[in-house]
Design a protein around this motif. Structure first.
Motif, mmCIF file in Angstrom:
data_model
loop_
_atom_site.group_PDB
_atom_site.id
_atom_site.type_symbol
_atom_site.label_atom_id
_atom_site.label_comp_id
_atom_site.label_asym_id
_atom_site.label_seq_id
_atom_site.Cartn_x
_atom_site.Cartn_y
_atom_site.Cartn_z
ATOM 1 N N PRO A 180 0.830 -1.209 0.000
ATOM 2 C CA PRO A 180 0.000 0.000 0.000
ATOM 3 C C PRO A 180 0.860 1.254 0.000
ATOM 4 N N ASP A 230 -3.386 4.785 0.571
ATOM 5 C CA ASP A 230 -4.027 3.507 0.885
ATOM 6 C C ASP A 230 -4.006 3.290 2.394
ATOM 7 N N ALA A 286 -8.352 1.498 -1.051
ATOM 8 C CA ALA A 286 -7.344 0.969 -1.951
ATOM 9 C C ALA A 286 -7.689 1.280 -3.394
ATOM 10 N N ASP A 315 -2.446 -2.935 -3.062
ATOM 11 C CA ASP A 315 -2.526 -2.187 -1.802
ATOM 12 C C ASP A 315 -2.949 -3.108 -0.659
#
Length: 731
Positions: free
Chosen positions: A273, A277, A333, A340
């Motif tokens: 991520p 995110d 995400a 992510d």
């Protein structure tokens, strides 16, 4: 033993064959809109959850709440009508004074009945009030009303006669009747998110976590539990994705020091991520029936792949400390891909906890169950094992335990037992380990006997289940992770992978070859190859093709070349697609399977990072083979069994039949096509030297072109089927 190579060949269009620069890579599993599978329809979730014709009761559960995802305890909506856990519930649209008439006429002002006495004035009596309750499709009350009958009665006391009259109705209610199947609750801990699509949310697995705390994690990314992206309108779409929501919990205002704790990991074996995110925790406010944000973490704040310290979140206040409290994990995400990624593990909620002992856990847990009995392979053909078990049965199996406590632990017994389909024990082992150091992950090997372990069951395949468990001195805080199971399957194929792709592997450049090595101690004929082609966003299936080939070794000509080209057939999630060979190819000893690309675009293959066979993965550029630099296993499997489904070759017989002659040619060539087709001819630099449409037999003059190898690409106008062929022009 002779060496056999099977190479799935994909010939070049845009790069000179033999001069392409090899380039391998691993890529996130981003999905193609064209290849996307349909997902479930939205449904509603309450204290009971309706999946017509079923209503699933949702109990309020008590403390302590604990889940380390050793088992998948997300509620599954898979009831059947004849199960013992089901009771019938008759539904109706409304009821009147506890009765359920088919239809009724009403007015909304009082009506009267009339009595004519023997003497005296008429008597008017108000008719009984009709109390109406309305119900929704799940049988829940949604409204009430009052009314009166439209029927007026008149009673003559002198004659004893009763007469009836009616007045105009203001409304007519018509009842609808249905039957729901009410499903008793089960030991699950999590439910499908309220008012969201029934797509399952987080994915419980043992594949996407690095340095696992205990066996199993819950993973969050941009795809639902079916592997389907939440939004493929744009490759950069961003927003709320997976949700893991607890069942209602039985809290009360007398509780003190109530904490929710957990561990998290950013990335793991998936895509890491980034700053935008986030992983989020929310509490359900019972009073307002709204979710409240209480904690979040951004991707850039954490060291990739490292597990966090234990997170402590206090649950306090009248809005939360009452029955019906819930909590949930969510991630924000990229919604178009399996990107992510966050993992969580060891989720606990309990009262009377001491936050000053933040990372103190008194627990020993499995990290890995008993490994495969078949050595380097996760599965081998059943008939091969029965014929030469000594070559295919591994020397040992392993188990891995994690002591999460700050003190050394004495393991009284460490055990496993493997049973067949009817429960008969085929192998077992028991030992002890007097020294399991504090905060240590330890893998132990168990030697296997030299004799055959798995008996012949008379079938074409066999499944065996291995249960692993242990006992420690003084007992364990959490018993659910003391026992795990694993399945040893024998089918018709060899496999190194565990069946789950965490990433996608691909080569970039036309003419590149990929080969994957296997060893068959039993001489047999390969009849098909299983591939996992992940649904990757950049793929364009209409522009990719390959032909299957077989070599004895890399220095000789192929001994088998398919007479047709094939295209990648994309599967759902971790499913495989079998490609049949037109004729069986005998192999014994070492052999390889793989492909050579026709186009320069990548053809993605599922890649498992949790098993290791990289020393058997090779790719070729020009005349040189290279070993792969990535640790893991390809999701490619050679199959030695018959395929009961329609084969690739059978499907191809229905496609375009294209003849080109003479070939080689001095420049004058003749086309014969079984159906109208769009034809393009390329040189090995990728330039188009001719394109057009043919409808049957057609003559073409290419005498102005230089001598060399050209590629002909034909697309059947009936069904889009693709066929490629080589053309050799001579001086």
């Amino acid at each position: 033993m002779r060496s056999i190579i099977i190479i799935l060949t994909l010939t070049a269009l845009t790069t000179i064959f033999g001069e392409a620069h090899a380039q391998e890579g691993l890529y996130p599993l981003m999905y193609n809109e064209v290849l996307r599978s349909n997902s479930a329809e939205p449904q509603t979730a309450h204290r009971s959850i309706t999946r017509n014709p079923f209503v699933y009761d949702i109990d309020t559960i008590g403390l302590p709440f604990f889940d380390d995802f050793t088992q998948n305890r997300i509620k599954v909506y898979d009831a059947e009508k004849d199960e013992d856990r089901i009771t019938l519930k008759v539904l109706f649209g409304f009821e009147v004074n506890d009765q359920h008439p088919v239809t009724i006429d009403l007015v909304f002002e009082e009506t009267y009945s009339v009595t004519k006495p023997i003497s005296g004035a008429l008597q008017y009596d108000v008719n009984p009030t009709l109390y109406v309750t309305y119900y929704d499709s799940a049988g829940e009350p949604i409204g009430q009303d009052t009314g009166w009958t439209t029927v007026i009665t008149e009673f003559d006391q002198s004659t004893g006669l009763v007469t009836y009259d009616t007045i105009a109705a203001e409304t007519t209610l018509v009842n609808t009747f249905d039957t729901l199947y009410v499903v008793d609750d089960d030991p699950s801990l999590w439910v499908t998110p309220a008012n969201e699509a029934n797509r399952g949310g987080a994915f419980v697995n043992n594949s996407f976590s690095q340095n696992t705390i205990t066996y199993g994690v819950a993973s969050f990314d941009g795809t639902d539990a079916l592997g389907v992206p939440y939004d493929i309108t744009s490759s950069t779409s961003q927003g709320p994705a997976d949700t893991l929501e607890s069942k209602p919990l039985l809290l009360n205002s007398e509780m003190e020091d109530v904490f929710l704790t957990f561990f998290y990991q950013a990335g793991g074996f998936g895509n890491e991520p980034e700053e935008e995110d986030t992983l989020v925790v929310e509490f359900f406010n019972v009073e307002t029936e709204q979710w409240t944000h209480v904690w979040s973490r951004s991707g850039e704040l954490d060291e990739p792949d490292a597990w966090s310290n234990q997170v402590w979140l206090r649950v306090d206040g009248a809005d939360y400390l009452q029955p019906g409290f819930k909590f949930r994990f969510r991630n924000y995400a990229t919604l178009s891909a399996q990107m992510d990624l966050w993992n969580i593990d060891y989720v606990r909620l309990h009262d009377g906890r001491d936050s000053t002992l933040a990372d103190t856990i008194s627990d020993v847990a499995f990290v890995e169950p008993t490994s495969s009995y078949t050595g380097i392979y996760t599965s081998v053909p059943w008939k091969h094992y029965l014929e030469d078990y000594a070559s295919l049965q591994g020397a040992d199996v392993t188990q891995t335990l994690h002591n999460l406590h700050f003190e050394e632990t004495y393991v009284l017994s460490q055990n496993f037992e493997t049973v067949d389909a009817i429960g008969q024990v085929v192998h077992s082992y028991t030992t002890l380990d007097p020294n399991l150091p504090a905060e240590t992950v330890k893998t132990r090997s168990f030697g296997l006997p030299s004799e055959q372990i798995f008996p012949d069951n008379g079938d074409d395949f066999a499944l065996f289940e291995t249960m692993s468990w242990f006992k420690i001195q003084g007992g364990n805080d959490e018993l659910i992770n003391d026992t795990v199971t694993a399945t040893q399957g024998f089918y018709n194929y060899y496999s190194y992978d565990d069946g789950t792709a965490e990433q996608a592997y691909a080569l970039t450049g036309a003419g590149l070859q990929l080969a994957y090595g296997f060893t068959a101690p039993v001489g047999d004929s390969i009849r098909g190859i299983h591939f996992n082609f992940p649904q990757v966003l950049e793929d364009n299936a209409e522009e990719l093709s390959f032909e299957i080939m077989v070599w004895e070794d890399t220095g000789s000509n192929p001994i088998y070349v398919s007479s047709f080209t094939s295209e990648p057939r994309y599967s759902n999630g971790n499913d495989f697609v079998r490609y049949n060979l037109e004729e069986a190819v005998y192999v014994e000893g070492d052999y390889l399977i793989g492909f050579r690309q026709i186009e320069p675009e990548k053809i993605y293959i599922g890649f498992d990072v949790n098993t290791e066979s990289s020393d058997r993965i090779y790719y070729k550029s020009g005349n040189r083979w290279f070993g792969s630099s990535f640790l893991g296993s390809l999701l490619i499997r050679p199959d030695f069994g018959e395929d009961p489904t329609l084969s690739v070759s059978e499907k191809t017989k229905e496609q375009l039949n294209l003849k080109i002659y003479p070939n080689p040619s001095d420049g004058i060539i003749q086309f014969e096509a079984s159906s109208p087709a769009e034809i393009s001819i390329y040189n090995l630099q990728g330039a188009t030297i001719w394109s057009g449409r043919i409808t049957g037999s057609e003559r073409l003059d290419l005498s102005n072109q230089a001598a060399g190898i050209y590629l002909i690409r034909a697309i059947d106008e009936r069904n889009g089927a693709l066929k490629t062929q080589k053309l050799v022009l001579t001086d």
